[in-house]
Write a protein that holds these residues in place. Structure first.
Motif, PDB file in Angstrom:
ATOM      1  N   GLY A 282       4.596  -6.912   8.935  1.00 49.76           N
ATOM      2  CA  GLY A 282       4.116  -8.057   8.165  1.00 49.76           C
ATOM      3  C   GLY A 282       2.814  -7.783   7.444  1.00 49.76           C
ATOM      4  O   GLY A 282       2.418  -8.538   6.556  1.00 49.76           O
ATOM      5  N   SER A 283       2.140  -6.685   7.814  1.00 52.68           N
ATOM      6  CA  SER A 283       0.908  -6.301   7.117  1.00 52.68           C
ATOM      7  C   SER A 283       1.146  -6.124   5.623  1.00 52.68           C
ATOM      8  O   SER A 283       0.249  -6.359   4.808  1.00 52.68           O
ATOM      9  N   LEU A 284       2.351  -5.700   5.253  1.00 48.27           N
ATOM     10  CA  LEU A 284       2.679  -5.525   3.835  1.00 48.27           C
ATOM     11  C   LEU A 284       2.515  -6.829   3.072  1.00 48.27           C
ATOM     12  O   LEU A 284       2.065  -6.841   1.927  1.00 48.27           O
ATOM     13  N   LEU A 285       2.885  -7.947   3.709  1.00 44.96           N
ATOM     14  CA  LEU A 285       2.768  -9.261   3.069  1.00 44.96           C
ATOM     15  C   LEU A 285       1.378  -9.845   3.256  1.00 44.96           C
ATOM     16  O   LEU A 285       0.803 -10.421   2.317  1.00 44.96           O
ATOM     17  N   VAL A 286       0.818  -9.684   4.465  1.00 45.71           N
ATOM     18  CA  VAL A 286      -0.482 -10.294   4.778  1.00 45.71           C
ATOM     19  C   VAL A 286      -1.575  -9.758   3.867  1.00 45.71           C
ATOM     20  O   VAL A 286      -2.410 -10.509   3.359  1.00 45.71           O
ATOM     21  N   GLY A 287      -1.588  -8.449   3.647  1.00 53.02           N
ATOM     22  CA  GLY A 287      -2.618  -7.871   2.794  1.00 53.02           C
ATOM     23  C   GLY A 287      -2.602  -8.459   1.386  1.00 53.02           C
ATOM     24  O   GLY A 287      -3.651  -8.752   0.812  1.00 53.02           O
ATOM     25  N   ARG A 288      -1.412  -8.648   0.860  1.00 55.81           N
ATOM     26  CA  ARG A 288      -1.281  -9.218  -0.483  1.00 55.81           C
ATOM     27  C   ARG A 288      -1.785 -10.654  -0.521  1.00 55.81           C
ATOM     28  O   ARG A 288      -2.487 -11.066  -1.449  1.00 55.81           O
ATOM     29  N   LEU A 289      -1.427 -11.443   0.501  1.00 54.18           N
ATOM     30  CA  LEU A 289      -1.855 -12.840   0.551  1.00 54.18           C
ATOM     31  C   LEU A 289      -3.368 -12.944   0.746  1.00 54.18           C
ATOM     32  O   LEU A 289      -4.021 -13.808   0.144  1.00 54.18           O
ATOM     33  N   ALA A 290      -3.919 -12.062   1.601  1.00 53.89           N
ATOM     34  CA  ALA A 290      -5.365 -12.092   1.842  1.00 53.89           C
ATOM     35  C   ALA A 290      -6.141 -11.721   0.583  1.00 53.89           C
ATOM     36  O   ALA A 290      -7.233 -12.248   0.333  1.00 53.89           O
ATOM     37  N   ASP A 291      -5.585 -10.816  -0.226  1.00 50.69           N
ATOM     38  CA  ASP A 291      -6.236 -10.467  -1.488  1.00 50.69           C
ATOM     39  C   ASP A 291      -6.212 -11.630  -2.479  1.00 50.69           C
ATOM     40  O   ASP A 291      -7.118 -11.782  -3.295  1.00 50.69           O
ATOM     41  N   ARG A 292      -5.191 -12.449  -2.377  1.00 54.33           N
ATOM     42  CA  ARG A 292      -5.071 -13.556  -3.320  1.00 54.33           C
ATOM     43  C   ARG A 292      -5.867 -14.775  -2.872  1.00 54.33           C
ATOM     44  O   ARG A 292      -6.538 -15.419  -3.690  1.00 54.33           O
ATOM     45  N   TYR A 293      -5.784 -15.128  -1.570  1.00 54.14           N
ATOM     46  CA  TYR A 293      -6.369 -16.389  -1.110  1.00 54.14           C
ATOM     47  C   TYR A 293      -7.634 -16.219  -0.273  1.00 54.14           C
ATOM     48  O   TYR A 293      -8.241 -17.215   0.128  1.00 54.14           O
ATOM     49  N   GLY A 294      -8.037 -14.999   0.016  1.00 54.86           N
ATOM     50  CA  GLY A 294      -9.254 -14.789   0.786  1.00 54.86           C
ATOM     51  C   GLY A 294      -8.977 -14.435   2.229  1.00 54.86           C
ATOM     52  O   GLY A 294      -7.892 -14.689   2.758  1.00 54.86           O
TER      53      GLY A 294
END
Length: 316
Positions: free
Chosen positions: A19-31
């Motif tokens: 899930g890190s593949l998705l989490v990293g992208r979301l964290a870059d977008r929303y903080g």
């Protein structure tokens, strides 16, 4: 449990780490801060859910979801640390974090080994005990409010807010520079395996995979491994394994300060492979030699994790 279900449930949290593949992208977008604050609540709820099911499929889903929550901690927590700590202090704080992880593995083993008295529900209590740790961590994060990453704020154009946070929490002598204004083209996953990038992808990906898969795999299934190795006193051996895991981090810190990174990386891979090769081929090796080789493997593989922390200098 069959060996198939035992393997799936044991590795469920590792599966969820993708899930890190998705989490990293979301964290870059929303903080980073929102995920960092909500993560421990998710871990607590998922841990408690393990008390209320004996269905293997449902338990596997919960274990995978737990792995995804851990992926948030790995991805967002590490990013926050890297983006908050000044470059000259980064390695020291990151090694603290690695040492705490090793201590956590040791503590988890102790809980799993010595928790008794709950009858047929003992295994559920053991799995759900992680809720205690995540609850304490969650309360700590509510009391000590984690500010947003100044680097992330700067990347979103909120440079004044980022600098104010750095001055408040790090010191007036530090600052954060505006993110460079460059044109970024949307890419696809296949670009990683294009002729231009595939060598870097393979080197970086295989390096971490070959480090972490044996590390986690052996740690998770250590009791079964000890049984198949015909170790007469598995409890002492397993305690020794985790103690040497913690010691290995300290050894890795010392060695990484004195050896070139390339030699350190290749040397730890070759040494750990040699120890495992002897153990896998020489089935009737004397017990004392088996324990020595396995102890050296534990020391080497945990020391090798330190080299991944040696990152280029940054500008904070």
């Amino acid at each position: 449990l069959s060996s198939t279900w035992l393997g799936l449930l044991g590795a469920g949290s590792l599966i969820g780490l993708f899930g890190s593949l998705l989490v990293g992208r979301l964290a870059d977008r929303y903080g980073r801060r929102k995920f960092f604050m909500a993560d421990m609540l998710a871990l607590t709820l998922l841990s408690v859910l393990q008390l209320f099911t004996t269905n293997l499929a449902a338990l596997l889903v919960i274990r995978i979801a737990l792995g995804m929550a851990i992926a948030v901690e790995y991805t967002v927590g590490t990013a926050l640390l890297m983006e908050w700590v000044p470059a000259k202090r980064y390695f020291r704080y990151q090694t603290y974090l690695l040492a705490y992880w090793a201590i956590g593995y040791f503590a988890a083993y102790l809980v799993g080994t010595f928790t008794t008295g709950f009858g047929d529900r003992t295994w559920q209590v053991i799995l759900a005990s992680s809720a205690i740790v995540s609850t304490l961590a969650g309360l700590q994060r509510l009391v000590v409010r984690q500010p947003e990453s100044p680097r992330w704020l700067a990347s979103k154009g909120r440079i004044i807010e980022a600098i104010n946070l750095v001055h408040r929490y790090v010191g007036e002598d530090y600052t954060v520079h505006p993110a460079p204004q460059v044109e970024v083209k949307n890419g696809a996953w296949r670009m990683l395996f294009s002729k231009k990038y595939r060598r870097r992808t393979l080197v970086g990906g295989l390096f971490y995979a070959c480090q972490t898969l044996p590390f986690f795999g052996i740690s998770i299934f250590l009791p079964i491994l000890m049984e198949n190795m015909n170790v007469t006193n598995p409890l002492v051996t397993q305690l020794l394994y985790y103690a040497l895991m913690i010691a290995g981090v300290l050894v890795g810190i010392v060695l990484s300060n004195h050896l070139p990174r390339r030699y350190f990386l290749i040397g730890t891979f070759l040494a750990s492979a040699a120890f495992l090769l002897v153990l896998s081929i020489w089935h009737q090796a004397p017990l004392a030699l088996t324990l020595i080789l396995f102890s050296l493997f534990s020391l080497t593989i945990s020391a090798a994790l330190v080299i991944g922390l040696r990152l280029p200098k940054r500008t904070l």
